[in-house]
Scaffold this motif. Structure first.
Motif, short mmCIF file in Angstrom:
data_model
loop_
_atom_site.label_atom_id
_atom_site.label_comp_id
_atom_site.label_asym_id
_atom_site.label_seq_id
_atom_site.Cartn_x
_atom_site.Cartn_y
_atom_site.Cartn_z
N SER A 129 0.82 -1.20 0.00
CA SER A 129 0.00 0.00 0.00
C SER A 129 0.87 1.26 0.00
O SER A 129 0.38 2.36 -0.27
N LEU A 130 2.16 1.10 0.31
CA LEU A 130 3.07 2.24 0.22
C LEU A 130 3.22 2.73 -1.22
O LEU A 130 3.65 3.85 -1.45
N ILE A 131 2.90 1.87 -2.17
CA ILE A 131 3.12 2.20 -3.57
C ILE A 131 1.77 2.24 -4.29
O ILE A 131 1.05 1.24 -4.33
N VAL A 179 12.55 1.53 1.12
CA VAL A 179 11.77 0.43 0.53
C VAL A 179 12.26 0.20 -0.90
O VAL A 179 12.40 1.15 -1.67
N MET A 180 12.52 -1.04 -1.23
CA MET A 180 12.87 -1.39 -2.60
C MET A 180 11.98 -2.53 -3.07
O MET A 180 11.80 -3.52 -2.37
N PRO A 193 10.85 4.90 3.54
CA PRO A 193 10.06 3.96 4.34
C PRO A 193 8.70 4.55 4.71
O PRO A 193 8.43 5.73 4.44
N LEU A 194 7.86 3.73 5.33
CA LEU A 194 6.53 4.18 5.75
C LEU A 194 6.64 5.37 6.69
O LEU A 194 5.96 6.38 6.52
N PRO A 221 6.34 11.62 -1.81
CA PRO A 221 7.65 11.00 -1.58
C PRO A 221 8.47 10.90 -2.87
O PRO A 221 7.95 10.58 -3.93
N VAL A 222 9.75 11.18 -2.73
CA VAL A 222 10.70 11.02 -3.84
C VAL A 222 10.90 9.53 -4.09
O VAL A 222 10.90 8.72 -3.16
#
Length: 336
Positions: free
Chosen positions: A11-13, A45-46, A62-63, A102-103
């Motif tokens: 969900s971060l992406i 995160v990757m 990161p979150l 976010p970058v």
């Protein structure tokens, strides 16, 4: 879109937003497939995926974004763009989103392995390959040291770089005293080491691009042989004295030998680097001592946080012992 490991919160992406951004950059279109986390890092995160039959790795904060998370990724993307086309083995930047947060950026996956996570064949059964891997780490580092810092204008503060090191890291160590429960740095010969470094600071150096955390765990090696496929994790990169990277590689060599006992002796690594560099290595002992000093203080920070209940005690105790080992190692180099 394909399913992925539960180790990362996807969900971060926002893949819809990512897809539209990729379309705007004329990258191959299609469904996101083979989505999976890339292990090994904790600071960012990757995620690896394929789209339009092309593989990518996405790197984003990161979150719980730290104060400098986005700026660090902006710097990383700038470094990777600058290194593209040089002899430095580094991930190839595809595109970066740096205007808003976010970058994040996309890079090509590296076909290689991290030796601290295990060895494939033929490396696992060939001591000669494992021995050469250490020398190839020096070869890759020398290539970075040959790149002109002019490719990164305005990056870092090379003026007074060496003179700032001892005050900078002693200040960092003193800041740990604000953590409740930390008794203070119980590090034998701490101030004597700092004083020796200040007395023997090289009078001059040639500025260059520094990785900032150059050791075995931040290298990926070719699956075909001992060569470095990519130097990774560029978040500490700056313009400074590249010989401090060499000192860092030598200072961390005993830990690296836990994975690869056949790694060359420090003198062999230094000689290999010297053959490929025009830098003055007459003060190389100073750079190794400085690396031990700086890394020891960085690791002591986790011990301090553990004393304050902000990190696991066993990890804090382990890293404190590593700090003591590093300062003992520094004394060995001082007395050479």
């Amino acid at each position: 879109m394909a399913t992925s490991s539960s180790h990362i919160d996807l969900s971060l992406i926002d893949f819809d937003v990512l897809g539209a951004w990729m379309d705007a950059h004329d990258l191959p279109r299609g469904r996101f497939e083979q989505v999976q986390p890339v292990p090994g890092g904790t600071q960012n995160v990757m995620v690896r995926f394929e789209r339009g039959g092309v593989p990518y790795v996405l790197r984003r904060p990161p979150l719980h974004v730290r104060a400098k998370s986005n700026e660090v990724l902006r710097r990383e993307a700038r470094v990777l763009a600058a290194l593209d086309g040089t002899d430095v083995p580094a991930p190839r930047l595809v595109a970066a989103q740096t205007e808003q947060e976010p970058v994040f950026y996309l890079m090509e996956p590296v076909d290689g392995f991290n030796p601290t996570l295990g060895l494939p064949e033929p490396h696992a059964s060939d001591p000669a390959i494992r021995q050469r891997m250490g020398l190839e780490a020096a070869v890759a580092l020398a290539a970075l040291g040959r790149v002109s810092p002019a490719v990164l204008p305005g990056f870092g503060r090379p003026e007074g770089f060496l003179e700032r090191q001892v005050p900078r890291w002693m200040g960092e160590l003193e800041s740990y005293g604000r953590l409740d429960g930390y008794p203070g740095p119980e590090i034998p010969r701490l101030r004597e080491t700092a004083a020796w470094l200040e007395r023997h600071t090289p009078a001059a150096f040639t500025p260059g691009i520094m990785h900032g955390d150059y050791h075995l765990a931040n290298l990926m090696f070719s699956r075909e042989g001992p060569w470095v496929a990519a130097i990774v994790d560029w978040e500490m990169c700056t313009i400074g004295d590249p010989l401090l990277d060499l000192g860092w590689l030598v200072a961390t060599l005993p830990s690296a030998r836990e994975q690869l006992p056949e790694l060359p002796a420090p003198e062999e690594l230094i000689a290999c680097y010297a053959e490929l560099s025009e830098r003055d290595l007459s003060a190389v002992d100073w750079y190794v001592v400085m690396a031990c000093f700086k890394l020891g203080i960085v690791l002591e920070g986790t011990h301090a946080r553990a004393c304050a209940g902000k990190a696991p005690k066993d990890i804090g105790d382990l890293l404190h012992q590593t700090t003591l080992d590093l300062f003992a190692r520094a004394q060995t180099w001082i007395s050479r």
